[in-house]
Design a protein around this motif. Structure first.
Motif, PDB file in Angstrom:
ATOM      1  N   PHE A 360       0.824  -1.209   0.000  1.00  0.00           N
ATOM      2  CA  PHE A 360       0.000   0.000   0.000  1.00  0.00           C
ATOM      3  C   PHE A 360       0.854   1.254   0.000  1.00  0.00           C
ATOM      4  CE2 PHE A 360      -0.588   2.614   3.936  1.00  0.00           C
ATOM      5  CZ  PHE A 360       0.456   2.080   4.667  1.00  0.00           C
ATOM      6  N   LEU A 361       0.263   2.337  -0.491  1.00  0.00           N
ATOM      7  CA  LEU A 361       0.890   3.652  -0.373  1.00  0.00           C
ATOM      8  C   LEU A 361      -0.206   4.691  -0.208  1.00  0.00           C
ATOM      9  CD1 LEU A 361       1.936   4.929  -3.872  1.00  0.00           C
ATOM     10  CD2 LEU A 361       1.538   2.512  -3.544  1.00  0.00           C
ATOM     11  N   ASP A 362       0.114   5.751   0.498  1.00  0.00           N
ATOM     12  CA  ASP A 362      -0.899   6.792   0.635  1.00  0.00           C
ATOM     13  C   ASP A 362      -0.724   7.839  -0.474  1.00  0.00           C
ATOM     14  OD1 ASP A 362       1.198   8.415   1.507  1.00  0.00           O
ATOM     15  OD2 ASP A 362       0.627   8.336   3.617  1.00  0.00           O
ATOM     16  N   SER A 363      -1.647   8.813  -0.481  1.00  0.00           N
ATOM     17  CA  SER A 363      -1.632   9.796  -1.575  1.00  0.00           C
ATOM     18  C   SER A 363      -0.340  10.611  -1.574  1.00  0.00           C
ATOM     19  CB  SER A 363      -2.837  10.733  -1.456  1.00  0.00           C
ATOM     20  OG  SER A 363      -2.808  11.377  -0.202  1.00  0.00           O
ATOM     21  N   HIS A 364       0.243  10.804  -0.381  1.00  0.00           N
ATOM     22  CA  HIS A 364       1.498  11.577  -0.294  1.00  0.00           C
ATOM     23  C   HIS A 364       2.628  10.836  -0.997  1.00  0.00           C
ATOM     24  CE1 HIS A 364      -0.069  14.338   2.903  1.00  0.00           C
ATOM     25  NE2 HIS A 364      -0.936  13.350   2.984  1.00  0.00           N
ATOM     26  N   ALA A 365       2.619   9.517  -0.851  1.00  0.00           N
ATOM     27  CA  ALA A 365       3.664   8.703  -1.505  1.00  0.00           C
ATOM     28  C   ALA A 365       3.483   8.756  -3.017  1.00  0.00           C
ATOM     29  CB  ALA A 365       3.607   7.270  -0.994  1.00  0.00           C
ATOM     30  N   LEU A 366       2.244   8.583  -3.465  1.00  0.00           N
ATOM     31  CA  LEU A 366       2.007   8.628  -4.920  1.00  0.00           C
ATOM     32  C   LEU A 366       2.413   9.989  -5.483  1.00  0.00           C
ATOM     33  CD1 LEU A 366       0.902   7.159  -7.460  1.00  0.00           C
ATOM     34  CD2 LEU A 366      -1.196   8.444  -7.104  1.00  0.00           C
ATOM     35  N   ASP A 367       2.039  11.011  -4.752  1.00  0.00           N
ATOM     36  CA  ASP A 367       2.349  12.359  -5.186  1.00  0.00           C
ATOM     37  C   ASP A 367       3.866  12.555  -5.365  1.00  0.00           C
ATOM     38  OD1 ASP A 367       1.007  14.800  -5.738  1.00  0.00           O
ATOM     39  OD2 ASP A 367       2.165  15.659  -4.066  1.00  0.00           O
ATOM     40  N   LEU A 368       4.638  12.032  -4.423  1.00  0.00           N
ATOM     41  CA  LEU A 368       6.102  12.142  -4.521  1.00  0.00           C
ATOM     42  C   LEU A 368       6.624  11.435  -5.763  1.00  0.00           C
ATOM     43  CD1 LEU A 368       7.206  11.508  -0.831  1.00  0.00           C
ATOM     44  CD2 LEU A 368       7.822  13.485  -2.213  1.00  0.00           C
ATOM     45  N   VAL A 369       6.092  10.226  -6.002  1.00  0.00           N
ATOM     46  CA  VAL A 369       6.545   9.458  -7.166  1.00  0.00           C
ATOM     47  C   VAL A 369       6.196  10.214  -8.448  1.00  0.00           C
ATOM     48  CG1 VAL A 369       6.197   7.310  -8.444  1.00  0.00           C
ATOM     49  CG2 VAL A 369       6.454   7.236  -5.976  1.00  0.00           C
ATOM     50  N   LEU A 370       4.983  10.731  -8.501  1.00  0.00           N
ATOM     51  CA  LEU A 370       4.569  11.459  -9.712  1.00  0.00           C
ATOM     52  C   LEU A 370       5.428  12.702  -9.935  1.00  0.00           C
ATOM     53  CD1 LEU A 370       0.655  11.257  -9.389  1.00  0.00           C
ATOM     54  CD2 LEU A 370       2.133   9.877 -10.855  1.00  0.00           C
ATOM     55  N   ASN A 371       5.824  13.336  -8.835  1.00  0.00           N
ATOM     56  CA  ASN A 371       6.577  14.595  -8.973  1.00  0.00           C
ATOM     57  C   ASN A 371       8.074  14.418  -9.160  1.00  0.00           C
ATOM     58  OD1 ASN A 371       4.546  16.518  -8.857  1.00  0.00           O
ATOM     59  ND2 ASN A 371       4.324  16.212  -6.647  1.00  0.00           N
ATOM     60  N   HIS A 372       8.613  13.302  -8.683  1.00  0.00           N
ATOM     61  CA  HIS A 372      10.081  13.196  -8.663  1.00  0.00           C
ATOM     62  C   HIS A 372      10.661  12.134  -9.576  1.00  0.00           C
ATOM     63  CE1 HIS A 372      10.733  16.172  -5.546  1.00  0.00           C
ATOM     64  NE2 HIS A 372       9.669  15.695  -4.938  1.00  0.00           N
ATOM     65  N   LEU A 373       9.855  11.202 -10.053  1.00  0.00           N
ATOM     66  CA  LEU A 373      10.410  10.185 -10.945  1.00  0.00           C
ATOM     67  C   LEU A 373       9.935  10.451 -12.369  1.00  0.00           C
ATOM     68  CD1 LEU A 373      10.176   6.895  -8.821  1.00  0.00           C
ATOM     69  CD2 LEU A 373      11.887   8.698  -8.786  1.00  0.00           C
ATOM     70  N   ASP A 374      10.860  10.297 -13.290  1.00  0.00           N
ATOM     71  CA  ASP A 374      10.541  10.615 -14.685  1.00  0.00           C
ATOM     72  C   ASP A 374       9.547   9.626 -15.282  1.00  0.00           C
ATOM     73  OD1 ASP A 374      12.221  12.721 -14.645  1.00  0.00           O
ATOM     74  OD2 ASP A 374      13.947  11.604 -15.430  1.00  0.00           O
ATOM     75  N   GLY A 375       8.627  10.161 -16.026  1.00  0.00           N
ATOM     76  CA  GLY A 375       7.767   9.334 -16.869  1.00  0.00           C
ATOM     77  C   GLY A 375       6.674   8.551 -16.156  1.00  0.00           C
ATOM     78  N   VAL A 376       6.458   8.829 -14.887  1.00  0.00           N
ATOM     79  CA  VAL A 376       5.402   8.084 -14.187  1.00  0.00           C
ATOM     80  C   VAL A 376       4.084   8.831 -14.329  1.00  0.00           C
ATOM     81  CG1 VAL A 376       4.681   7.076 -11.991  1.00  0.00           C
ATOM     82  CG2 VAL A 376       7.103   7.331 -12.500  1.00  0.00           C
ATOM     83  N   ARG A 377       3.045   8.066 -14.597  1.00  0.00           N
ATOM     84  CA  ARG A 377       1.717   8.683 -14.685  1.00  0.00           C
ATOM     85  C   ARG A 377       0.797   8.066 -13.638  1.00  0.00           C
ATOM     86  NH1 ARG A 377       0.237   7.907 -20.749  1.00  0.00           N
ATOM     87  NH2 ARG A 377       2.282   8.367 -21.626  1.00  0.00           N
ATOM     88  N   ASN A 378      -0.151   8.847 -13.209  1.00  0.00           N
ATOM     89  CA  ASN A 378      -1.159   8.341 -12.278  1.00  0.00           C
ATOM     90  C   ASN A 378      -1.997   7.285 -13.001  1.00  0.00           C
ATOM     91  OD1 ASN A 378      -3.246   7.921 -10.540  1.00  0.00           O
ATOM     92  ND2 ASN A 378      -3.936  10.064 -10.453  1.00  0.00           N
ATOM     93  N   PRO A 379      -2.011   6.053 -12.510  1.00  0.00           N
ATOM     94  CA  PRO A 379      -2.783   5.010 -13.193  1.00  0.00           C
ATOM     95  C   PRO A 379      -4.287   5.231 -13.097  1.00  0.00           C
ATOM     96  CG  PRO A 379      -1.319   4.071 -11.520  1.00  0.00           C
ATOM     97  CD  PRO A 379      -1.305   5.550 -11.335  1.00  0.00           C
ATOM     98  N   LEU A 380      -4.718   6.035 -12.130  1.00  0.00           N
ATOM     99  CA  LEU A 380      -6.157   6.213 -11.936  1.00  0.00           C
ATOM    100  C   LEU A 380      -6.543   7.691 -11.958  1.00  0.00           C
ATOM    101  CD1 LEU A 380      -6.460   3.639  -8.986  1.00  0.00           C
ATOM    102  CD2 LEU A 380      -6.933   3.235 -11.398  1.00  0.00           C
TER     103      LEU A 380
END
Ligand code: FAD
Ligand code: MLT
Ligand code: ZN
Length: 575
Positions: A360-380
């Motif tokens: 699991f990950l919370d919205s803060h974790a997803l947000d970090l991944v979306l903002n800091h890793l290249d090419g990641v998109r929100n799957p939902l």
């Protein structure tokens, strides 16, 4: 009603792999590609589900294959945060940093020592090069930095034995080092300890295709073992985000948990045997390949999770499961933490033997991944949900497994446990989902300073700690929760622009006291290292710690192996 929602979102998709997720995640040049079989999607979600509920990927196709391979250290060094201070937590934990005194009984290295090591290992494997030493002295997080002047690279058990025999006789302290991906400051020197790096002991010794038992040297990189086994039709029972750098010897020495413990259990169950070199150079041959062996105390368990403080692991025998071809990965959104919990209970009950990961990950974790890793998109998209759960199933019957997963998801959707979700349609999407989860530590590193806590807690209480920490810290920090929900393992991370005493004082000892009060563990899977050596009493009674110290004293009377780590400095007489 819920079915309508599914139809509206059109996101629940069929993933019909021809090869396992393991193929492509870990060997990006395998050339294998995956296609949804003709009957692979759009043909029903099992009995409960109508054809029209299932849709293709809506043109969202794939996020690409990122093949995350752990952190490469050269890369880390290039980000250049090193300085010359001899602080232990040199990124600036301020005055609250653990201060450790160098043990005066340890010798300092001289030219005779270097000549002696060259005699054992040859010139090439006695490394004094500054650049290579800087890498070996610095941990993955750039938090801990030693000042070792010597890196040794043995090629055999005999060489390890000779190194330790000599160091013991000379009172030279030693740090065993694998891939140096540890997160608690255990894998790097604190002062001038000699680094014994296991990278050159990287051979597979044997593999028994009938029993699935692999015997290999400790320096084998986890990802290489995964690839090797894949070609044999097997998998490692262990997988983690650092697979591209970490070594099996390091995994055993930290008792690493990782992403599939929920299915395959801990290394205490899958490791069948070890070869270990003790501090005095004696070689302990416990390299059994038997499932059952009740002849006295099972001493290998002492070394699993001992973080290089009792001996250097040189060989490992491990039981590997057969590779199963039916793999599905779903990325799901939950409205609240209670729903994640209930989903876990349901997944265990309804998916049973095919459940292979529940992260699991919370919205803060997803947000970090979306903002800091290249090419990641929100799957939902477009919404950011409060919580995300990644479920993986692995089984042997495509049709059956798919029906099971779909029935489970439809039921969970109808019950309101899931507010949105997607099943990976192909291996690229599966990789992309995994990359989001596995990329959280890297994204946190990119965001700035990170205070990292790895806790075992009762699942129902776990997220209360994240909420309480958020309240405590207010706007001054980004409090992030993610982890191995299926194992009751929370990774609580506090992200700030830089380290400071004030923030640390708000986090500690609160986080440890809270964990202790809930009868949790302050180290679920990362170990104690230097970071938590003095915190052990939050999770272990004094009598237990004293017995650990006696064992340490017996196996390593001079305390040369990984000093200042694991045991509290107050009772570790060598510190
Ligand atoms: P190192 O970091 O080199 O060493 C770790 C400890 O083991 C040190 O105390 C060292 O002295 C000792 N050691 C190493 N090799 C030997 C040996 N041969 N004999 C004796 N002692 C030895 N951990 C998890 O448990 N689960 C995860 O999911 C996970 N994910 C991670 C993701 C990322 C991105 C990163 C950076 C780390 C992650 N970790 C995880 C932590 C780390 O990868 C594991 O602890 C791993 O097992 C360490 O292996 P290593 O070879 O890098 O060991
Ligand atoms: C993980 O599960 O991602 C690792 O244990 C690393 C971390 O805790 O950041
Ligand atoms: Zn973890």
């Amino acid at each position: 009603m819920r079915m309508e929602k599914l139809r509206a979102t059109g996101r629940f998709l069929r993933y019909s792999p021809k090869v396992s997720v393991f193929d492509r995640r870990l060997s990006s040049n395998s050339g294998k590609s995956i296609h949804s079989s003709a009957s692979g999607y759009g043909n029903g979600f099992g009995k409960k589900c109508r054809d029209d509920v299932i849709r293709k990927w809506n043109g969202r196709a794939c996020f690409g294959l990122y093949g995350y391979q752990g952190k490469n250290f050269r890369d880390c060094m290039e980000r250049g945060v090193l300085d010359d201070t001899r602080r232990i937590q040199h990124r600036g934990f301020g005055s609250l940093a653990e201060k450790v005194q160098r043990n005066a009984s340890f010798s300092t290295l001289n030219s005779d020592d270097i000549s002696h090591f060259k005699g054992i290992l040859g010139e090439k494997n006695v490394v004094e090069d500054e650049e290579r030493l800087t890498i070996a002295n610095t941990d993955w997080m750039h938090k801990y930095r030693g000042s070792s002047k010597l890196l040794l690279q043995p090629r055999s058990t005999e060489e390890v034995s000779q190194i330790l025999k000599y160091c013991n006789s000379r009172n030279l302290a030693v740090v065993p080092q694998g891939g140096n991906t540890g997160l608690v400051g255990g894998s790097v020197p604190v002062f001038d300890e000699v680094v014994v790096n296991m990278s050159l002991m990287n051979n597979v010794i044997s593999f028994d295709k009938v029993s699935g038992i692999l015997v290999c040297e400790a320096g084998c990189i986890l990802e290489n073992l995964i690839t090797f086994l894949d070609n044999q039709g097997f998998i490692m029972p262990l997988d983690l985000g650092a697979k591209g750098s970490c070594q099996i010897g390091g995994n055993v020495s930290t008792n690493a948990g990782g992403l599939r413990l929920v299915r395959y259990g801990s290394l205490h169950g899958t490791v069948l045997g070890l070869e270990v070199v003790l501090a005095n150079g004696d070689v302990l041959d416990m390299l059994g390949t038997l499932r059952k062996d009740n002849t006295g105390y099972d001493l290998k368990h002492l070394f699993i999770g001992s973080e290089g403080s009792l001996g250097i692991v040189t060989k490992v025998s491990i039981l590997t499961p057969p590779k199963l071809f039916s793999v599905n990965v779903a990325f799901l959104a939950c409205q609240d933490y209670f729903s994640c919990q209930k989903l876990l209970v349901e997944a265990k009950r309804k998916l049973g033997e095919i459940l292979s990961a529940f992260e699991f990950l919370d919205s803060h974790a997803l947000d970090l991944v979306l903002n800091h890793l290249d090419g990641v998109r929100n799957p939902l998209p477009p919404t950011i949900h409060n919580f995300y759960v990644l479920i993986e199933t692995t089984g042997s019957d495509e049709t059956c497994d798919r029906e099971k997963l779909e029935a489970f998801l439809v039921h969970a959707m109808e019950g309101g446990l899931i507010s949105d979700g997607a099943i990976a349609q192909d291996i690229n999407q599966a990789s992309a989902f995994w990359y989001i989860r596995e990329g959280v530590p890297e994204a946190l590193m990119k965001a700035g300073a990170v205070y990292k806590y790895d806790l075992s807690l009762p699942v129902e209480k776990m997220y209360d700690l994240v909420d309480e920490m958020r309240t405590r810290l207010g706007d001054s920090a980004n409090v992030v929760g993610y982890g191995h929900l299926g194992d009751g393992n929370l990774h609580l991370n506090v992200s700030t622009p830089q380290y400071d005493d004030k923030t640390l004082a708000q986090i500690e000892p609160f986080v440890y006291e809270w964990t202790s009060a809930h009868r949790g563990s302050i180290s679920a899977e990362h170990g104690l290292g230097l970071m938590k050596a003095n915190k052990i009493f939050y999770s272990k009674p004094t009598a237990t710690v004293n017995l650990m110290a006696s064992i340490k004293k017996m196996l390593d009377p001079k305390g040369i192996l990984n000093p200042y780590k694991v045991l509290p400095h107050s009772i570790d007489s060598h510190s």
